[in-house]
Design a protein around this motif. Structure first.
Motif, PDB file in Angstrom:
ATOM      1  N   VAL A   1     -49.938  47.555  24.318  1.00 10.40           N
ATOM      2  CA  VAL A   1     -50.067  48.406  23.139  1.00 10.40           C
ATOM      3  C   VAL A   1     -48.954  49.445  23.197  1.00 10.40           C
ATOM      4  O   VAL A   1     -48.835  50.184  24.181  1.00 10.40           O
ATOM      5  CB  VAL A   1     -51.437  49.099  23.090  1.00 10.40           C
ATOM      6  N   ILE A   2     -48.097  49.475  22.164  1.00  9.33           N
ATOM      7  CA  ILE A   2     -47.031  50.470  22.107  1.00  9.33           C
ATOM      8  C   ILE A   2     -47.589  51.732  21.479  1.00  9.33           C
ATOM      9  O   ILE A   2     -48.110  51.692  20.355  1.00  9.33           O
ATOM     10  CB  ILE A   2     -45.811  49.962  21.312  1.00  9.33           C
ATOM     11  N   GLU A   3     -47.512  52.836  22.216  1.00  9.25           N
ATOM     12  CA  GLU A   3     -48.028  54.107  21.735  1.00  9.25           C
ATOM     13  C   GLU A   3     -46.885  55.100  21.550  1.00  9.25           C
ATOM     14  O   GLU A   3     -45.956  55.150  22.362  1.00  9.25           O
ATOM     15  CB  GLU A   3     -49.065  54.675  22.714  1.00  9.25           C
ATOM     16  N   ARG A   4     -46.977  55.882  20.477  1.00  8.88           N
ATOM     17  CA  ARG A   4     -45.917  56.843  20.153  1.00  8.88           C
ATOM     18  C   ARG A   4     -46.514  58.205  19.821  1.00  8.88           C
ATOM     19  O   ARG A   4     -47.563  58.293  19.175  1.00  8.88           O
ATOM     20  CB  ARG A   4     -45.101  56.343  18.962  1.00  8.88           C
TER      21      ARG A   4
ATOM     22  N   TYR B   1     -50.859  60.724  20.989  1.00  4.14           N
ATOM     23  CA  TYR B   1     -50.326  59.365  20.919  1.00  4.14           C
ATOM     24  C   TYR B   1     -51.098  58.520  19.914  1.00  4.14           C
ATOM     25  O   TYR B   1     -52.319  58.573  19.845  1.00  4.14           O
ATOM     26  CB  TYR B   1     -50.391  58.702  22.303  1.00  4.14           C
ATOM     27  N   ASP B   2     -50.344  57.738  19.128  1.00  7.11           N
ATOM     28  CA  ASP B   2     -50.918  56.771  18.196  1.00  7.11           C
ATOM     29  C   ASP B   2     -50.439  55.376  18.569  1.00  7.11           C
ATOM     30  O   ASP B   2     -49.309  55.189  19.017  1.00  7.11           O
ATOM     31  CB  ASP B   2     -50.487  57.072  16.750  1.00  7.11           C
ATOM     32  N   SER B   3     -51.304  54.381  18.385  1.00  5.61           N
ATOM     33  CA  SER B   3     -50.920  52.981  18.617  1.00  5.61           C
ATOM     34  C   SER B   3     -50.178  52.478  17.389  1.00  5.61           C
ATOM     35  O   SER B   3     -50.704  52.521  16.277  1.00  5.61           O
ATOM     36  CB  SER B   3     -52.160  52.122  18.871  1.00  5.61           C
TER      37      SER B   3
ATOM     38  N   SER C   1     -48.179  49.364  17.533  1.00  5.39           N
ATOM     39  CA  SER C   1     -48.028  47.903  17.520  1.00  5.39           C
ATOM     40  C   SER C   1     -48.623  47.312  18.801  1.00  5.39           C
ATOM     41  O   SER C   1     -48.928  48.046  19.752  1.00  5.39           O
ATOM     42  CB  SER C   1     -46.553  47.500  17.402  1.00  5.39           C
ATOM     43  N   VAL C   2     -48.804  45.986  18.786  1.00  4.78           N
ATOM     44  CA  VAL C   2     -49.322  45.255  19.947  1.00  4.78           C
ATOM     45  C   VAL C   2     -48.420  44.053  20.208  1.00  4.78           C
ATOM     46  O   VAL C   2     -48.044  43.334  19.272  1.00  4.78           O
ATOM     47  CB  VAL C   2     -50.772  44.776  19.713  1.00  4.78           C
TER      48      VAL C   2
ATOM     49  N   TYR D   1     -42.534  57.485  23.728  1.00  5.08           N
ATOM     50  CA  TYR D   1     -43.124  56.146  23.759  1.00  5.08           C
ATOM     51  C   TYR D   1     -43.691  55.847  25.143  1.00  5.08           C
ATOM     52  O   TYR D   1     -43.117  56.228  26.164  1.00  5.08           O
ATOM     53  CB  TYR D   1     -42.072  55.085  23.434  1.00  5.08           C
TER      54      TYR D   1
ATOM     55  N   ARG E   1     -49.325  50.788  26.970  1.00  7.70           N
ATOM     56  CA  ARG E   1     -50.682  50.661  27.514  1.00  7.70           C
ATOM     57  C   ARG E   1     -50.924  49.179  27.766  1.00  7.70           C
ATOM     58  O   ARG E   1     -51.142  48.406  26.846  1.00  7.70           O
ATOM     59  CB  ARG E   1     -51.720  51.244  26.565  1.00  7.70           C
TER      60      ARG E   1
ATOM     61  N   TYR F   1     -50.948  52.482  32.323  1.00  8.92           N
ATOM     62  CA  TYR F   1     -49.960  53.105  31.453  1.00  8.92           C
ATOM     63  C   TYR F   1     -48.592  53.131  32.129  1.00  8.92           C
ATOM     64  O   TYR F   1     -48.484  53.262  33.350  1.00  8.92           O
ATOM     65  CB  TYR F   1     -50.368  54.544  31.103  1.00  8.92           C
TER      66      TYR F   1
END
Length: 222
Positions: A68-71, A78-80, A82-83, A109, A112, A122
């Motif tokens: 899970v890419i978190e930014r 942090y918000d997700s 993309s996967v 960035y 997860r 992480y």
């Protein structure tokens, strides 16, 4: 007395035997059910035209469900976004992801990693800067065009920053390089075109980190 000593020695021997047996069973169980963790060998990124390109390399990956890419932005949280599914390869595997909607300013960035058994890990945090707004290209203009001895340009900047100003010809050869200071708001700057032959050129303005750039074509005429 001898009988008591013999009984005690026998008791200690039995206890030691069972302790060794229990230890062996625990070790066998651990080896049988344990999964060798995947190794994150590297995680980095670059910015090109306000697009963040993230790259990471995994090794011994056999139990990964997805990444899970978190930014997060400068305000935190942090918000997700993309996967990316796990490939699960015993050898080294290279992954990549492009974020074409960076936030203004610093972008943080992290990965997860979620395993098939639900375990979560992480990565380190990678910081990429987007100092010039992704729509700033529409706010940059050059004049006069065609130009003679001097070329002026107008550009908007969200914050004070130093930029690199370059002129390229159509073959991609750098004909001029300089540095100028921009201030928050609309800036009007100029460069001297002495030494340039008549022809078609490109003016490129880039922030010092190289994470964002603005390009406009112009014509040089005597």
């Amino acid at each position: 007395m001898k009988q008591t000593t013999t009984i005690l020695r026998f008791a200690f021997a039995v206890a030691a035997l069972f302790a060794g047996f229990n230890s062996a069973v625990a070790q066998t169980t651990s080896n049988k059910n344990g999964v060798t963790p995947a190794l994150l060998l590297s995680f980095d990124g670059q910015v090109n035209n306000s697009t963040a390109r993230l790259n990471w390399v995994m090794e011994n990956e056999t139990n990964c469900k997805w990444f899970v890419i978190e930014r997060a932005g400068e305000t935190g949280g942090y918000d997700s976004i993309s996967v990316v599914d796990g490939i699960n390869n015993n050898n080294m595997t290279t992954y990549s992801f492009a974020d074409g909607h960076m936030l203004s300013g610093n972008n943080y960035y992290r990965l997860r990693q979620v395993d098939l058994d639900g375990a979560v890990r992480y990565s380190k945090v990678v910081t990429l800067s987007n100092n010039i707004d992704e729509n700033a290209s529409v706010k940059m203009s050059v004049y006069p065009n065609p130009a003679a001895a001097t070329l002026n340009y107008s550009v908007s900047s969200a914050a004070p920053q130093q930029v690199i100003v370059q002129v390229y010809n159509l073959a991609g050869v750098v004909c001029y390089t300089g540095q100028q200071q921009l201030y928050a708001g609309t800036n009007q700057q100029s460069i001297t075109l002495s030494g340039l032959k008549n022809g078609n050129y490109f003016l490129k303005v880039t922030n010092r980190e190289g994470s964002a750039q603005l390009v406009q074509p112009f014509v040089k005429m005597m």
